[in-house]
Write a protein that holds these residues in place. Structure first.
Motif, PDB file in Angstrom:
ATOM      1  N   ILE A 165       0.860  -1.186   0.000  1.00 33.72           N
ATOM      2  CA  ILE A 165       0.000   0.000   0.000  1.00 33.72           C
ATOM      3  C   ILE A 165       0.892   1.230   0.000  1.00 33.72           C
ATOM      4  O   ILE A 165       1.800   1.348   0.825  1.00 33.72           O
ATOM      5  CB  ILE A 165      -0.922   0.014   1.234  1.00 33.72           C
ATOM      6  CG1 ILE A 165      -1.768  -1.269   1.304  1.00 33.72           C
ATOM      7  CG2 ILE A 165      -1.802   1.252   1.227  1.00 33.72           C
ATOM      8  CD1 ILE A 165      -2.781  -1.419   0.199  1.00 33.72           C
ATOM      9  N   LEU A 187      -7.301   0.144  -0.637  1.00 28.32           N
ATOM     10  CA  LEU A 187      -6.660  -0.833  -1.515  1.00 28.32           C
ATOM     11  C   LEU A 187      -6.780  -0.434  -2.981  1.00 28.32           C
ATOM     12  O   LEU A 187      -5.789  -0.484  -3.731  1.00 28.32           O
ATOM     13  CB  LEU A 187      -7.277  -2.210  -1.297  1.00 28.32           C
ATOM     14  CG  LEU A 187      -6.718  -3.337  -2.177  1.00 28.32           C
ATOM     15  CD1 LEU A 187      -5.253  -3.594  -1.870  1.00 28.32           C
ATOM     16  CD2 LEU A 187      -7.543  -4.619  -1.994  1.00 28.32           C
ATOM     17  N   GLY A 191      -3.178   0.633  -3.642  1.00 26.60           N
ATOM     18  CA  GLY A 191      -2.490  -0.640  -3.747  1.00 26.60           C
ATOM     19  C   GLY A 191      -1.518  -0.667  -4.912  1.00 26.60           C
ATOM     20  O   GLY A 191      -1.829  -0.186  -5.999  1.00 26.60           O
TER      21      GLY A 191
END
Length: 209
Positions: A165, A187, A191
């Motif tokens: 992350i 996310l 991410g």
């Protein structure tokens, strides 16, 4: 696989995905009750990615689940011994005790970040961040590991994230959303495609009912 639940006043959720092009994620989370008065939550990031990383992280989760009532520094040592035959892992653990004065204790080994944040008129207030200690659980631990302790209050959000992350993941949190949505948004927005990624979001709701 994303998970979510409730532990006393704590509403928690995870969002996870493997490195692009792979099927197995080497990041794992734990969120379990401790004696009905506390919660143990954390994220383990197996070294590297793929199946061997997942084996290391899963081993750590199993050890933590079984020994959940032990102090954080003891849990780290248990994991260190158990992971000695694996790739090893980075790991950040937090224990939240619920009571008249709620407290958060946390320990971080490696590069799994943990931040306690709150809503602020200017955006997001970072109330505290876990001090991360260099090392690899299962391979090399520094001497004298001790947890930090900070107060946690209703409305606070604990965010624990693997290094898949991006560092700026706290910039645009939607505090009006439930923990499941917060984790999924972090996310999807932050991410990295080049690594396994996992984020755990845990909101103190202020009631055990």
């Amino acid at each position: 696989m994303n998970e979510n639940g409730r532990l006393g006043p704590l509403e928690w959720a995870t969002a996870v995905r493997p490195r692009a092009g792979e099927q197995v994620c080497g990041d794992r989370a734990i969120a379990v009750a401790v004696d009905g008065t506390a919660a143990l939550i954390g994220v383990l990031d197996g070294l590297g990615h793929g199946a061997d990383a997942a084996t290391a992280a899963l081993c750590g989760v199993m050890v933590l689940d079984e020994a959940r009532a032990k102090p954080l520094e003891v849990l780290v040592q248990h994991c260190h011994r158990a992971l000695s035959g694996t790739r090893g892992a980075a790991m950040t653990l937090a224990r939240i005790d619920f009571g008249a004065t709620d407290t958060l204790r946390w320990i971080g080994i490696g590069n799994v970040s943990a931040d306690l944040v709150a809503k602020h008129p200017g955006g997001v207030e970072v109330r505290s961040s876990a001090r991360l200690i260099g090392g690899i659980v299962g391979y090399r631990l520094p001497e004298g590991i001790t947890p930090q302790e900070v107060p946690i209050r209703p409305g606070d959000l604990l965010v624990i994230a693997s290094d898949g992350i991006a560092e700026d993941h706290l910039a645009d949190i939607d505090f009006a959303a439930p923990s499941t949505v917060i984790a999924e948004q972090i996310l999807s927005r932050h991410g990295k495609q080049t690594d396994d990624a996992l984020v755990l979001a845990a909101r103190h709701r202020g009631t055990t009912g």
